[in-house]
Design a protein around this motif. Structure first.
Motif, PDB file in Angstrom:
ATOM      1  N   ALA A  30      -4.416   9.552   0.434  1.00 48.24           N
ATOM      2  CA  ALA A  30      -3.405   9.102  -0.519  1.00 48.24           C
ATOM      3  C   ALA A  30      -3.867   8.711  -2.072  1.00 48.24           C
ATOM      4  N   THR A  31      -4.891   7.913  -1.948  1.00 44.73           N
ATOM      5  CA  THR A  31      -5.596   7.782  -3.203  1.00 44.73           C
ATOM      6  C   THR A  31      -5.560   8.845  -4.269  1.00 44.73           C
ATOM      7  N   ARG A  32      -6.197   9.815  -3.680  1.00 43.26           N
ATOM      8  CA  ARG A  32      -6.448  11.066  -4.329  1.00 43.26           C
ATOM      9  C   ARG A  32      -5.120  11.610  -4.793  1.00 43.26           C
ATOM     10  N   ALA A  33      -4.144  11.923  -3.937  1.00 47.89           N
ATOM     11  CA  ALA A  33      -2.861  12.513  -4.292  1.00 47.89           C
ATOM     12  C   ALA A  33      -2.225  11.836  -5.172  1.00 47.89           C
ATOM     13  N   PHE A  34      -2.127  10.241  -5.132  1.00 47.27           N
ATOM     14  CA  PHE A  34      -1.423   9.546  -5.976  1.00 47.27           C
ATOM     15  C   PHE A  34      -1.807   9.663  -7.413  1.00 47.27           C
ATOM     16  N   THR A  39       4.537  14.024  -9.328  1.00 45.70           N
ATOM     17  CA  THR A  39       5.598  13.157  -8.425  1.00 45.70           C
ATOM     18  C   THR A  39       5.071  12.561  -7.142  1.00 45.70           C
ATOM     19  N   GLU A  40       5.748  11.682  -6.509  1.00 49.51           N
ATOM     20  CA  GLU A  40       5.205  11.178  -5.396  1.00 49.51           C
ATOM     21  C   GLU A  40       5.084  12.023  -4.191  1.00 49.51           C
ATOM     22  N   PRO A  41       3.901  12.168  -3.944  1.00 53.62           N
ATOM     23  CA  PRO A  41       3.675  13.107  -2.698  1.00 53.62           C
ATOM     24  C   PRO A  41       4.063  12.697  -1.446  1.00 53.62           C
ATOM     25  N   SER A  42       4.523  13.667  -0.679  1.00 57.90           N
ATOM     26  CA  SER A  42       4.982  13.235   0.731  1.00 57.90           C
ATOM     27  C   SER A  42       3.909  12.897   1.699  1.00 57.90           C
ATOM     28  N   MET A  43       4.273  12.067   2.759  1.00 58.90           N
ATOM     29  CA  MET A  43       3.498  11.824   3.701  1.00 58.90           C
ATOM     30  C   MET A  43       2.999  12.815   4.433  1.00 58.90           C
ATOM     31  N   ARG A  44       3.775  13.989   4.558  1.00 54.24           N
ATOM     32  CA  ARG A  44       3.371  15.078   5.476  1.00 54.24           C
ATOM     33  C   ARG A  44       2.174  15.698   4.475  1.00 54.24           C
ATOM     34  N   GLU A  45       2.262  15.704   3.260  1.00 55.17           N
ATOM     35  CA  GLU A  45       1.105  16.210   2.232  1.00 55.17           C
ATOM     36  C   GLU A  45       0.007  15.397   2.432  1.00 55.17           C
ATOM     37  N   ALA A  66       4.260   0.881   3.187  1.00 53.81           N
ATOM     38  CA  ALA A  66       2.947   0.405   3.835  1.00 53.81           C
ATOM     39  C   ALA A  66       1.843   1.108   3.265  1.00 53.81           C
ATOM     40  N   LEU A  67       1.958   2.370   3.099  1.00 51.98           N
ATOM     41  CA  LEU A  67       0.818   3.169   2.523  1.00 51.98           C
ATOM     42  C   LEU A  67       0.536   2.950   1.057  1.00 51.98           C
ATOM     43  N   VAL A  68       1.665   2.677   0.250  1.00 54.74           N
ATOM     44  CA  VAL A  68       1.593   2.453  -1.262  1.00 54.74           C
ATOM     45  C   VAL A  68       0.711   1.069  -1.238  1.00 54.74           C
ATOM     46  N   GLU A  69       1.167  -0.198  -0.475  1.00 53.22           N
ATOM     47  CA  GLU A  69       0.544  -1.220  -0.505  1.00 53.22           C
ATOM     48  C   GLU A  69      -1.009  -1.206  -0.234  1.00 53.22           C
ATOM     49  N   ALA A  70      -1.117  -0.480   0.955  1.00 54.65           N
ATOM     50  CA  ALA A  70      -2.560  -0.462   1.157  1.00 54.65           C
ATOM     51  C   ALA A  70      -3.364   0.232   0.190  1.00 54.65           C
ATOM     52  N   VAL A  71      -2.628   1.273  -0.508  1.00 56.43           N
ATOM     53  CA  VAL A  71      -3.490   1.885  -1.498  1.00 56.43           C
ATOM     54  C   VAL A  71      -3.879   0.935  -2.810  1.00 56.43           C
ATOM     55  N   TYR A  72      -2.840   0.420  -3.086  1.00 55.59           N
ATOM     56  CA  TYR A  72      -2.887  -0.827  -4.144  1.00 55.59           C
ATOM     57  C   TYR A  72      -3.725  -1.908  -3.810  1.00 55.59           C
ATOM     58  N   ALA A 104      -9.636   2.460 -15.453  1.00 55.60           N
ATOM     59  CA  ALA A 104      -8.808   3.369 -15.962  1.00 55.60           C
ATOM     60  C   ALA A 104      -8.682   4.375 -14.653  1.00 55.60           C
ATOM     61  N   GLU A 105      -9.694   4.359 -13.822  1.00 56.11           N
ATOM     62  CA  GLU A 105      -9.289   5.259 -12.690  1.00 56.11           C
ATOM     63  C   GLU A 105      -8.326   4.526 -11.486  1.00 56.11           C
ATOM     64  N   TRP A 106      -8.269   3.412 -11.502  1.00 52.60           N
ATOM     65  CA  TRP A 106      -7.263   2.619 -10.781  1.00 52.60           C
ATOM     66  C   TRP A 106      -5.838   2.875 -11.563  1.00 52.60           C
ATOM     67  N   GLN A 107      -5.820   2.874 -12.626  1.00 54.46           N
ATOM     68  CA  GLN A 107      -4.409   3.131 -13.522  1.00 54.46           C
ATOM     69  C   GLN A 107      -3.848   4.474 -13.027  1.00 54.46           C
ATOM     70  N   ALA A 108      -4.865   5.387 -12.896  1.00 55.21           N
ATOM     71  CA  ALA A 108      -4.627   6.608 -12.575  1.00 55.21           C
ATOM     72  C   ALA A 108      -4.188   6.875 -11.310  1.00 55.21           C
ATOM     73  N   THR A 109      -4.784   6.087 -10.333  1.00 58.27           N
ATOM     74  CA  THR A 109      -4.187   6.189  -8.733  1.00 58.27           C
ATOM     75  C   THR A 109      -3.010   5.670  -8.841  1.00 58.27           C
ATOM     76  N   LYS A 110      -2.161   4.808  -9.502  1.00 60.77           N
ATOM     77  CA  LYS A 110      -1.127   4.289  -9.636  1.00 60.77           C
ATOM     78  C   LYS A 110       0.005   5.496 -10.058  1.00 60.77           C
ATOM     79  N   HIS A 111      -0.498   6.299 -10.666  1.00 59.18           N
ATOM     80  CA  HIS A 111       0.490   7.431 -11.241  1.00 59.18           C
ATOM     81  C   HIS A 111       1.586   7.965 -10.256  1.00 59.18           C
ATOM     82  N   GLY A 112       0.875   8.290  -9.236  1.00 60.02           N
ATOM     83  CA  GLY A 112       2.256   9.092  -8.349  1.00 60.02           C
ATOM     84  C   GLY A 112       2.722   8.057  -7.017  1.00 60.02           C
TER      85      GLY A 112
END
Length: 195
Positions: A30-34, A39-45, A66-72, A104-112
């Motif tokens: 999820a971190t990589r995908a975001f 766009t926001e990737p699907s849970m399936r992806e 729940a996933l977004v909160e965990a990644v954040y 900067a990497e953290w900011q990029a993670t929040k993109h998706g």
């Protein structure tokens, strides 16, 4: 009648090793995908990228929120721990510049995950104030060490530095020019060194 004591942390059931690995795999995917998705990737992806089934992903993270909160939260922990680790391994000024790259990497993670994250913040499900305080404490630790060592200005403030980093990263993201963020952060570092 006295209440029974609550079980000690070691007496609580621990997740199986494979379940813990699956959770970490979903979190990492999820971190990589975001970070890389427009766009926001699907849970399936995300489940596919993690190498697990969709049911496994939902078992660990029952909702997208729940996933977004965990990644954040995971990224905030990594940033604060990263500040301590960098400071233990490098002189303060070098640790600060490397930490800026982590930020900067953290900011990029929040993109998706921006839309979901903003909705959760608006709903009060995630408190930015707590995360902000943790991050400012991490910056302050580096600044204090740098001031003591004489390689960072004693008047550098964590809130000013945080605002400058955020502004520079926002400008660089909009420009689309590779390398601009790094150059801007290098210039900021020049500004926090003693005169």
């Amino acid at each position: 009648m006295a209440a029974e004591p609550s079980p000690s942390p070691s007496a609580r059931p621990q997740p199986r090793a494979d379940a813990a690995r699956n959770r970490e795999a979903v979190l990492a995917a999820a971190t990589r995908a975001f970070a890389t998705s427009d766009t926001e990737p699907s849970m399936r992806e995300i489940a596919r990228q993690a190498g697990v089934g969709i049911a496994t992903a939902f078992r660990h993270f029952p909702t997208r929120e729940a996933l977004v909160e965990a990644v954040y939260r995971d990224q905030v922990v990594r940033l604060t721990a990263g500040a301590r680790e960098l400071l233990a391994e490098h002189p303060p000024a070098r640790a600060l510049r490397l930490w800026m790259d982590l930020f900067a990497e953290w900011q990029a993670t929040k993109h998706g995950m921006t839309d979901t994250l903003l909705a959760m913040i608006d709903a009060g499900e995630i408190s930015l104030a707590h995360s902000r305080q943790e991050l400012l404490s991490a910056i302050t630790a580096i600044l204090d060490a740098g001031a003591a060592a004489g390689d960072i200005r004693a008047d550098a403030r964590a809130d000013d530095l945080s605002a400058a980093i955020l502004g520079m990263l926002a400008v660089a993201a909009k420009s689309g020019e590779p390398g601009q963020a790094g150059r801007l952060l290098d210039m900021l570092m020049d500004g926090v060194r003693p005169r």
